[in-house]
Scaffold this active site. Structure first.
Site, PDB file in Angstrom:
ATOM      1  N   CYS A  41       4.824   8.563   6.200  1.00 42.76           N
ATOM      2  CA  CYS A  41       4.206   8.056   5.135  1.00 42.76           C
ATOM      3  C   CYS A  41       2.971   6.662   6.274  1.00 42.76           C
ATOM      4  CB  CYS A  41       4.199   7.214   4.253  1.00 42.76           C
ATOM      5  SG  CYS A  41       3.407   7.299   2.945  1.00 42.76           S
TER       6      CYS A  41
ATOM      7  N   GLU B 178       7.868  12.711   1.677  1.00 41.51           N
ATOM      8  CA  GLU B 178       9.091  11.036   1.198  1.00 41.51           C
ATOM      9  C   GLU B 178       9.683  11.232  -0.061  1.00 41.51           C
ATOM     10  OE1 GLU B 178       8.310   7.067   2.859  1.00 41.51           O
ATOM     11  OE2 GLU B 178       6.894   7.949   1.884  1.00 41.51           O
TER      12      GLU B 178
ATOM     13  N   LYS C  93      12.193   5.516   9.479  1.00 40.18           N
ATOM     14  CA  LYS C  93      10.583   5.718   9.922  1.00 40.18           C
ATOM     15  C   LYS C  93      11.103   4.288  10.265  1.00 40.18           C
ATOM     16  CE  LYS C  93       7.263   4.640   5.693  1.00 40.18           C
ATOM     17  NZ  LYS C  93       7.503   4.355   4.074  1.00 40.18           N
TER      18      LYS C  93
END
Length: 288
Positions: free
Chosen positions: A167, A42, A125
C-alpha cells in the site's frame, strides 16, 4: 502461467472474510495443471476496528492461526498465494520506554505461500500511513497500532522473482529500486488505498514504479465501503507492465482480475534500455 488479483471488500469479521476468499478460490477460472499466482489485498482478513482487535488476532512464531488458515487455502486450492496482510506481534524495541508500550504494536505482515502451503517468505510493511485525508475517516495513524518493518523481501517463484511491498510503500521509489536491485521481476502490492488518494494517485504511481524498475506491478486493492461506511477504498486492482501499460484493471466490485503474461517482453525492455546499469546514484539503504 496465470496471475490472479482478488479485489475484496473486507470487514472486521475474520470468518466472513475467510469464507469470501475461499468461495472465490473455489470459483477461480483456471486451466488444468496451470500454475496460479493469487494476490490478496491489504487487510484481507481483518479490516478496521480498534487496536485491541489487531492484538487479539496477531500471530506469533508459535501461534499464528490467520497465517495457518491462509496456508491451508494455498495448499487446498494449489495456488501460489501472496496473502495480503495480517497482524503479527512485534518484538519489543530495545529502546522502548515501557513494556506495555512495546506490547501494543504489531507488524502488518504479508506472507507468501507456495502451492503446497509452505512459507516462501514474508514482508513487514515499512512505511506506515500517518496522514490526513479529506474523507470520512480524515486522520489515519497506523503507527498507533503498527511497528515499521526493517527489511525488504524478494522471493523465488516459478513466475519469476517477486518483490513484496504494501500500500503506502508505493509512494517511496527507493524501496522499489532496492527490490529491483535484489532481482525482482514482479512487484506485488497488497493495498487498501483510500478512494480519495486512489483517485488522485493510484494508477499514476503504479505506472511510475513499473517504468522505473522495469518490473511488472500487481496492485491488489480493497474496494467500496467498509464496516458500515466508516471507510471507503478505491478498488481499481491493476496489473501494469514494465513499459507502463495497464494490462488489466478491475475498477469496481469484488472478484477476480486475471492475466497471462509473456515475460520475454520484460527482458527485451531491460536489454533495450538498461537503466539499472546507467543509474549513477548510490544504492538505496534502509535507515534504522
Amino acid at each position: 502461467m496465470q496471475w490472479n488479483l482478488l479485489q475484496c471488500q473486507s470487514s472486521k469479521d475474520v470468518q466472513a472474510n475467510l469464507s469470501f476468499i475461499e468461495s472465490q478460490l473455489k470459483q477461480l477460472p483456471r486451466e488444468p495443471d496451470e500454475p496460479q499466482l493469487v494476490v490478496l489485498p491489504e487487510c484481507s482478513l481483518l479490516f478496521g476496528g480498534h487496536e485491541s482487535e489487531q492484538l487479539k488476532y496477531a500471530g506469533s512464531q508459535d501461534d499464528n492461526p490467520l497465517a495457518d488458515a491462509l496456508s491451508k487455502l494455498a495448499k487446498q486450492y494449489q495456488v501460489y498465494l501472496i496473502a495480503g496482510t495480517i497482524p503479527y506481534k512485534a518484538e519489543p524495541p530495545q529502546n522502548a520506554d515501557t513494556a506495555d508500550n512495546a506490547k501494543s504494536k504489531v507488524y502488518s505482515r504479508c506472507y507468501a505461500f507456495d502451492d503446497k502451503g509452505q512459507t516462501l517468505g514474508h514482508y513487514d510493511k515499512i512505511h506506515l500511513f500517518d496522514v490526513e485525508v479529506a474523507d470520512g475517516t480524515r486522520s489515519y495513524r497506523e503507527s498507533d497500532t503498527f511497528a515499521a518493518g526493517e527489511r525488504i523481501t524478494v522471493i523465488d517463484t516459478p513466475f519469476g522473482k517477486i518483490g513484496l511491498a504494501i500500500c503506502y510503500d508505493l509512494r517511496f521509489a527507493d524501496l522499489f529500486r532496492a527490490l529491483r536491485l535484489q532481482g525482482a521481476d514482479i512487484i506485488v502490492l497488497p493495498s487498501a488505498f483510500t478512494k480519495v488518494t486512489g483517485q488522485a494517485h493510484w494508477q499514476i504511481l503504479l505506472q511510475a514504479r513499473a517504468i522505473e524498475t522495469q518490473c511488472y506491478l500487481l496492485g491488489a486493492n480493497q474496494w467500496g465501503a467498509h464496516n458500515q461506511g466508516s471507510r471507503e477504498t478505491y478498488g481499481h486492482s491493476m496489473i501494469v507492465d514494465p513499459w507502463g501499460n495497464v494490462v488489466a484493471v478491475k475498477p469496481e466490485q469484488t472478484g477476480w482480475l486475471q492475466a497471462r503474461i509473456d515475460m520475454s517482453e520484460m527482458k527485451k525492455i531491460r536489454q533495450n534500455m538498461p537503466v539499472l546499469g546507467h543509474n549513477r546514484f548510490i544504492e538505496p539503504k534502509l535507515t534504522p
